[in-house]
Every structure is written in structure tokens, then in C-alpha cells.
Design a protein around this motif. Structure first.
Motif, PDB file in Angstrom:
ATOM      1  N   TYR A  79       0.797  -1.223   0.000  1.00 29.06           N
ATOM      2  CA  TYR A  79       0.000   0.000   0.000  1.00 29.06           C
ATOM      3  C   TYR A  79       0.836   1.282   0.000  1.00 29.06           C
ATOM      4  O   TYR A  79       0.280   2.359  -0.040  1.00 29.06           O
ATOM      5  CB  TYR A  79      -0.898   0.022   1.247  1.00 29.06           C
ATOM      6  CG  TYR A  79      -2.179  -0.755   1.088  1.00 29.06           C
ATOM      7  CD1 TYR A  79      -2.955  -0.625  -0.055  1.00 29.06           C
ATOM      8  CD2 TYR A  79      -2.630  -1.611   2.092  1.00 29.06           C
ATOM      9  CE1 TYR A  79      -4.144  -1.324  -0.191  1.00 29.06           C
ATOM     10  CE2 TYR A  79      -3.818  -2.311   1.958  1.00 29.06           C
ATOM     11  CZ  TYR A  79      -4.566  -2.163   0.811  1.00 29.06           C
ATOM     12  OH  TYR A  79      -5.738  -2.847   0.671  1.00 29.06           O
ATOM     13  N   ARG A 335     -16.078  -8.844   4.959  1.00 25.53           N
ATOM     14  CA  ARG A 335     -14.980  -8.107   5.599  1.00 25.53           C
ATOM     15  C   ARG A 335     -13.823  -7.846   4.635  1.00 25.53           C
ATOM     16  O   ARG A 335     -13.304  -6.742   4.546  1.00 25.53           O
ATOM     17  CB  ARG A 335     -14.489  -8.888   6.838  1.00 25.53           C
ATOM     18  CG  ARG A 335     -13.104  -8.511   7.325  1.00 25.53           C
ATOM     19  CD  ARG A 335     -13.002  -7.045   7.756  1.00 25.53           C
ATOM     20  NE  ARG A 335     -11.628  -6.685   8.099  1.00 25.53           N
ATOM     21  CZ  ARG A 335     -10.748  -6.156   7.259  1.00 25.53           C
ATOM     22  NH1 ARG A 335     -11.085  -5.877   6.000  1.00 25.53           N
ATOM     23  NH2 ARG A 335      -9.529  -5.857   7.663  1.00 25.53           N
ATOM     24  N   LYS A 350      -6.078   6.545   2.910  1.00 28.10           N
ATOM     25  CA  LYS A 350      -5.934   5.495   3.931  1.00 28.10           C
ATOM     26  C   LYS A 350      -5.081   5.966   5.098  1.00 28.10           C
ATOM     27  O   LYS A 350      -4.071   6.641   4.888  1.00 28.10           O
ATOM     28  CB  LYS A 350      -5.281   4.266   3.305  1.00 28.10           C
ATOM     29  CG  LYS A 350      -6.171   3.531   2.314  1.00 28.10           C
ATOM     30  CD  LYS A 350      -5.441   2.314   1.749  1.00 28.10           C
ATOM     31  CE  LYS A 350      -6.237   1.626   0.658  1.00 28.10           C
ATOM     32  NZ  LYS A 350      -7.343   0.816   1.146  1.00 28.10           N
ATOM     33  N   HIS A 385      -8.632  -4.411  12.272  1.00 28.38           N
ATOM     34  CA  HIS A 385      -8.226  -5.466  13.192  1.00 28.38           C
ATOM     35  C   HIS A 385      -8.262  -4.909  14.619  1.00 28.38           C
ATOM     36  O   HIS A 385      -7.221  -4.727  15.253  1.00 28.38           O
ATOM     37  CB  HIS A 385      -6.842  -5.943  12.814  1.00 28.38           C
ATOM     38  CG  HIS A 385      -6.617  -5.977  11.313  1.00 28.38           C
ATOM     39  ND1 HIS A 385      -7.264  -6.886  10.505  1.00 28.38           N
ATOM     40  CD2 HIS A 385      -5.871  -5.211  10.479  1.00 28.38           C
ATOM     41  CE1 HIS A 385      -6.885  -6.692   9.239  1.00 28.38           C
ATOM     42  NE2 HIS A 385      -6.054  -5.670   9.203  1.00 28.38           N
ATOM     43  N   HIS A 392      -8.122   0.749  10.171  1.00 29.31           N
ATOM     44  CA  HIS A 392      -7.919   1.421   8.886  1.00 29.31           C
ATOM     45  C   HIS A 392      -8.868   2.611   8.900  1.00 29.31           C
ATOM     46  O   HIS A 392     -10.041   2.483   8.594  1.00 29.31           O
ATOM     47  CB  HIS A 392      -8.154   0.444   7.745  1.00 29.31           C
ATOM     48  CG  HIS A 392      -7.179  -0.697   7.809  1.00 29.31           C
ATOM     49  ND1 HIS A 392      -5.819  -0.489   7.757  1.00 29.31           N
ATOM     50  CD2 HIS A 392      -7.346  -2.020   7.995  1.00 29.31           C
ATOM     51  CE1 HIS A 392      -5.199  -1.643   7.887  1.00 29.31           C
ATOM     52  NE2 HIS A 392      -6.092  -2.585   8.042  1.00 29.31           N
ATOM     53  N   HIS A 432       1.138  -1.581   7.290  1.00 30.00           N
ATOM     54  CA  HIS A 432       1.403  -1.406   5.859  1.00 30.00           C
ATOM     55  C   HIS A 432       2.800  -0.901   5.544  1.00 30.00           C
ATOM     56  O   HIS A 432       3.203  -0.899   4.392  1.00 30.00           O
ATOM     57  CB  HIS A 432       0.364  -0.465   5.228  1.00 30.00           C
ATOM     58  CG  HIS A 432      -1.026  -1.028   5.229  1.00 30.00           C
ATOM     59  ND1 HIS A 432      -2.136  -0.266   5.011  1.00 30.00           N
ATOM     60  CD2 HIS A 432      -1.477  -2.288   5.425  1.00 30.00           C
ATOM     61  CE1 HIS A 432      -3.221  -1.025   5.076  1.00 30.00           C
ATOM     62  NE2 HIS A 432      -2.839  -2.267   5.338  1.00 30.00           N
TER      63      HIS A 432
HETATM   64  C1  MLT Z   1      -7.421  -4.639   5.269  1.00 34.19           C
HETATM   65  O1  MLT Z   1      -7.236  -5.005   6.436  1.00 34.19           O
HETATM   66  O2  MLT Z   1      -8.433  -4.978   4.635  1.00 34.19           O
HETATM   67  C2  MLT Z   1      -6.413  -3.732   4.614  1.00 34.19           C
HETATM   68  O3  MLT Z   1      -5.191  -3.834   5.283  1.00 34.19           O
HETATM   69  C3  MLT Z   1      -6.957  -2.325   4.753  1.00 34.19           C
HETATM   70  C4  MLT Z   1      -6.920  -1.316   3.698  1.00 34.19           C
HETATM   71  O4  MLT Z   1      -7.095  -1.592   2.521  1.00 34.19           O
HETATM   72  O5  MLT Z   1      -6.801  -0.104   4.046  1.00 34.19           O
END
Ligand code: MLT
Ligand code: FAD
Ligand code: ZN
Length: 496
Positions: A79, A335, A350, A385, A392, A432
Motif C-alpha cells: 500500500y 470483511r 488510507k 483489526h 484502517h 502497511h
Molecule cells: C485490510 O485489512 O483490509 C487492509 O489492510 C486495509 C486497507 O485496505 O486499508
């Protein structure tokens, strides 16, 4: 002595890698030159597709002598732009995709040796074939590679129980900047012989060496599980529920994910087959899973009882239990496709943050209020999480808003959110990494002592600065021999 200004020659690369190991045609190289979020568009002299550790060793020795930048690339799902070359056209992308063999599985030692280019899902399957379990699990697991997971110290949805990638490693094989090979594929769980060198490569995002293989931990296979989707009144209720489930289940909670209402709205709108598991809308939900290696462990009873008592106490407002593997997959699809639904919905920003679990409710309240008051053309999509304190804290452009105006808010938004994260004693990069995207953030939030040590490590491992230049640490600061941070580091961290 090679002429350092001459860069690398395609002939020399072909001599090292064979003609089919060097891509130069624009059509062939294009997929390697852009990150999957399309934030960065680089150029490269060539994309190298080595077949062996020896080829990588010769390639790195050659590039190091000529001061040519080398950008390791795995599945290119990161990311932060860490796997994308710069715009100079002088760097070489080294894709690990051909180093994709499982070298060995040792069931009794609960370990496996995989080459860096193995896709994560293939490693999970290899463990399963040996009646064992490899727990790292990410939405990108069908594409990301174990080398990328190691280099970003990936997290995902089972960290609560099994830890991050760093916690799952026994040993590594790494090619160093000058081409030397560090062979440390230990299968040992105990080994206190001096500094733990392998640790430095984990989360280093290709700036200290190219990982070519890893010895990783396996676990007993999961033989019973219970998965529930529960509506909760707020984030405080979610984390109270987590503590109750941990106690009630004998700490068998392996995943505990927070999902906001907008996560259901986005996925049901954009992802075929996703439906709302509950009859009416609520503000917040959790997806939780208990697992056990004992067959026929009555986990459904445990989760059902805990949810019923939480319902009575008003922590939980409604809940659905997965009654089949199909229903479980449907809950996980909901999810795991939130990032994709966010992408399909429009521009997004993000913020991969972490805070102590106990402080999350206060943070979410303050940060959400700030967003609602200050970002009128954005919608908060905060999920993740929560069992690890990792949210996020993402934003999507609001319907009808202008994409570019929204994206232009990135810098002030990031500053406000990350400053608040710092105030709560948290991290601006939970799982990330830094890549290119967050080099400035690291300089702002790391202390001068931390930056000094990081730069000293980089100089020791890569004196010519050829490994993934400009990622994690700024090349300019390294060249200038800077110590400490340009800005004063955070002073006193006050608790919320
Ligand atoms: C997730 O946990 O789905 C990704 O790490 C989050 C994201 O895309 O920002
Ligand atoms: P790449 O993107 O190719 O590279 C990432 C970094 O590692 C780069 O700096 C690169 O230079 C370096 N690198 C790659 N291979 C090597 C090597 N062999 N040696 C040295 N350096 C190397 N991440 C999480 O942590 N948790 C999540 O829950 C999560 N969910 C995601 C969901 C989706 C839908 C997507 C698209 C991404 C998600 N990610 C998540 C981010 C990403 O998948 C992880 O960071 C992953 O570990 C990156 O692996 P990769 O092979 O794609 O690495
Ligand atoms: Zn995540």
C-alpha cells in the motif's frame, strides 16, 4: 574499476540472468512499474526475473559496483509504493516470482522453508497438505508473496492469536547489497547467539537486502471454529465484548474485526454476492472467530453463550452465527472486500493506525468528530483489526464530490489524524509499512535517536545506497549524513 556513471547494461544483465530473465519491452514491464493503487508510476532500465539465489547474488554484486538502484518486488500488493521504481529509468526491478518453490516441510518441527516468491495462499495450502496450519491471512493472499509479507512485516486477520509475520519466522536467506548470501535458514525456536540479524530484514521493505527464502513456523491444523457477526452499540462495546470472549473461550479468539455500517453499504453495493447478515441496520459490527485444533470442540456453544449474555447486558444488539462453511465464507467475504468496495466507490485516503486497544474508543470519538466537522466532502470508513488496536481509519470521497478536490486534502488530513494518533500514543503505520508514501511521516514522528540508528543500520548494510533507494529513509538525508530528524520529535505523549 567500473564507471559508476554508466549505469547497468542490458547485455550484462542478460549475461547474468539469461535473455528470458530480462524484460525491457514497455508492454512487458508496465505491470511492474505502477503500484496497485496507482499512486506511483515509475520507470526502469529493466525488470529482472531471476531463477536462482546465485543469479540474484551476481545481479546485486554488479549493481552495487555500478551504484545502480535495485527495487525488489513481490506480488505488488503493498500500500505504500515500496515496490515501485523511481522515475529516473535507471533502476532495476527485481521480481521474485520465479523463486516460488516450497523447499521443505518438517511436520514434526512444525516448520516449512519457502522461497520468497511463493504466493501466500500456496504456502497456506502446503501447510494444510502436511496437516499443519500457517496462520498469516490477508485479503491479498491470492497475490502477495511470502517475501513481500516478510519485508512489510504483514499483519492481517489472525494477529491477535498468532502475531505478525515477524513472529512467524525462524530463519531467513538473504542476498546482501554486495551480493554476499546470508544463509540463516534456521529451524530453531531457541538460538541466542549474538545479535538477531534476521530481525532487521523483517519490515525493512527491501532496503537492507533481498530475501530469497524463509523458514517459517507452522501450527496445529484448525479443526473446529465458530464465526459470528454481531451488531454492537459502539467501539467501547466492541472491545468489552472482545475481553469477554477471550475470557469465556480460554483465549481462543483468533480474529476480531470491527466493521462500520458504511462497510456493509459499500460491499453490498459494489461486490456481487455480498448481503447484510442482519435484518436491520446498526452503526457498528464485529466479525469474530474462535478456533481450536481439537476436533469437535464446542466453540459454537461458547460463542453463543457469550453473545447471549452480552445481548442481555446491552453490549450486543443483534447477532448471526455462521452455521456452515458457506455462511462463514460469506461473512469473511464481506470483511475482506471492504478495501475493494472502497476503491470501486471512488477516491479514498488510507490511514493505517494503531492505538492501545483500551484507548481506541476515545480516539475514534475524537477523530470521527474532527472528520465530520472538517471534511465535508469525505465519508469515514473506519474498520479493521480492532483486536490488535489496528484501525484502517480510511476516508472515501462523498457521493457527488469532486475527486481532485477531495484528494487535495490528503496532506492536512494526514497531519491532523496522525498528530491525534501521536497524542494517543499510537502508530501512523500499524501494518502497511513506510515505502515511499510515509517517508516524511517517519521523519516527523520517529525520535532523533531512532532515526540515527535506522540510518546507521542502512549505511552498514548498504553503503552505496543501492537497495530500494528512497524507501523508508530519504536518500537525501542519508547522503547528507543527517543525524536525527529535521523536525523536533514528539515531545511528551499524553494519555487520552
Ligand atoms: C485490510 O485489512 O483490509 C487492509 O489492510 C486495509 C486497507 O485496505 O486499508
Ligand atoms: P510488494 O507489494 O511487492 O512489496 C512490498 C515491499 O516489500 C516493497 O518495499 C518491496 O520492495 C519489498 N519486497 C517484496 N519482496 C521482497 C523480497 N523478496 N526481499 C526484499 N524486499 C521485498 N497488509 C497487511 O499487513 N494486512 C492486511 O490485512 C492487508 N490486507 C490487504 C488487502 C488487500 C485487498 C490488498 C490489496 C493489500 C492488503 N495488504 C495488507 C497489503 C499487502 O498485501 C501486504 O503489505 C503484503 O505483505 C505485500 O506483499 P507483496 O508480495 O505484494 O509485496
Ligand atoms: Zn489490514
Amino acid at each position: 574499476m567500473p564507471d559508476q556513471s554508466a549505469g547497468a547494461s542490458i547485455e550484462a544483465l542478460e549475461e547474468i540472468l539469461g535473455a528470458d530473465g530480462v524484460l525491457t519491452d514497455a508492454v512487458d514491464t508496465a505491470p511492474f512499474l505502477t503500484d496497485h493503487r496507482r499512486l506511483y508510476h515509475g520507470q526502469a532500465l529493466a525488470v529482472a526475473l531471476p531463477r536462482s539465489v546465485e543469479q540474484i547474488s551476481r545481479l546485486l554484486a554488479y549493481c552495487n559496483e555500478r551504484h545502480v538502484g535495485v527495487v525488489p518486488q513481490g506480488g505488488n500488493t503493498g500500500y505504500c509504493g515500496g515496490a515501485t521504481p523511481d522515475e529516473s529509468g535507471r533502476e532495476i526491478v527485481v521480481s521474485l516470482q520465479r523463486l516460488n518453490h516450497i523447499r521443505s516441510v518438517d511436520s514434526l518441527n512444525y516448520s516449512l522453508v519457502a522461497e520468497a516468491g511463493c504466493i501466500l495462499a500456496d504456502v497456506q495450502r502446503a501447510a494444510d497438505d502436511a496437516e499443519r496450519f500457517f496462520p498469516l491471512s490477508l485479503g491479498s493472499e491470492g497475490t502477495c508473496q511470502i517475501g513481500g509479507n516478510l519485508s512489510t512485516n504483514a499483519g492481517g486477520t489472525s494477529v491477535l492469536r498468532y502475531g505478525m509475520m515477524r513472529d512467524l519466522v525462524l530463519g531467513l536467506e538473504v542476498v546482501l547489497a554486495d551480493g554476499r548470501i546470508l544463509s540463516s535458514l534456521s529451524a530453531l525456536r531457541k538460538d541466542n547467539t549474538g545479535y538477531d540479524i534476521k530481525s532487521l530484514f523483517l519490515g525493512a521493505e527491501g532496503t537492507l537486502g533481498v530475501i530469497t527464502a524463509a523458514s517459517i513456523k507452522l501450527f496445529p491444523k484448525v479443526r473446529s471454529s465458530a464465526t459470528a457477526f454481531a451488531a454492537v452499540s459502539d467501539v467501547r462495546a466492541a472491545i468489552d465484548l472482545l475481553a469477554r470472549l477471550r475470557e469465556a473461550s480460554g483465549d481462543r479468539v483468533s480474529s476480531f474485526e470491527l466493521i462500520p455500517r458504511i462497510g456493509i453499504d459499500l460491499t453490498t453495493r459494489h461486490i456481487p454476492g455480498v448481503t447484510d447478515p442482519l435484518g436491520r441496520p446498526y452503526s457498528w459490527y464485529v466479525l469474530c472467530e474462535l478456533t481450536s485444533s481439537r476436533a469437535a470442540d464446542p466453540l459454537d456453544d461458547v460463542i453463543e453463550e457469550a453473545l447471549a449474555s452480552a445481548l442481555e447486558d446491552g453490549l450486543v444488539l443483534d447477532a448471526a452465527l455462521a452455521r456452515s462453511e458457506r455462511e462463514r465464507d460469506a461473512l469473511w467475504k464481506l470483511r475482506e472486500t471492504i478495501p475493494e468496495a472502497q476503491r470501486l466507490d471512488g477516491a479514498n485516503l488510507k490511514h493505517d493506525i494503531s492505538i492501545a486497544v483500551s484507548a481506541l474508543p476515545g480516539f475514534v470519538e475524537r477523530a470521527s468528530r474532527w472528520v465530520h466537522e472538517n471534511v465535508l466532502d469525505g465519508r469515514l470508513v473506519a474498520y479493521g483489526h480492532v483486536g490488535d488496536g489496528n484501525l484502517h481509519f480510511n476516508l472515501n470521497q462523498a457521493p457527488g464530490s469532486d475527486r481532485n478536490t477531495f484528494l487535495a486534502r490528503e496532506a492536512p488530513l494526514k497531519r491532523a489524524i496522525h498528530d491525534l494518533v501521536r497524542e494517543f500514543g499510537g502508530s501512523f503505520s500499524a501494518e502497511h509499512g513506510i515505502g515511499r508514501l510515509k517517508v516524511g511521516e517517519l521523519e516527523r514522528y520517529a525520535s532523533p535517536v531512532e532515526l540515527d540508528l535506522m540510518r546507521a543500520v542502512k549505511r552498514a548494510f548498504d553503503p552505496n545506497g543501492v537497495l530500494n533507494p528512497g524507501k523508508v529513509l530519504s536518500s537525501a538525508a542519508l547522503r547528507a549524513g543527517l543525524t536525527g530528524s529535521a523536525e523536533p520529535a514528539c515531545a511528551v505523549q499524553r494519555s487520552p
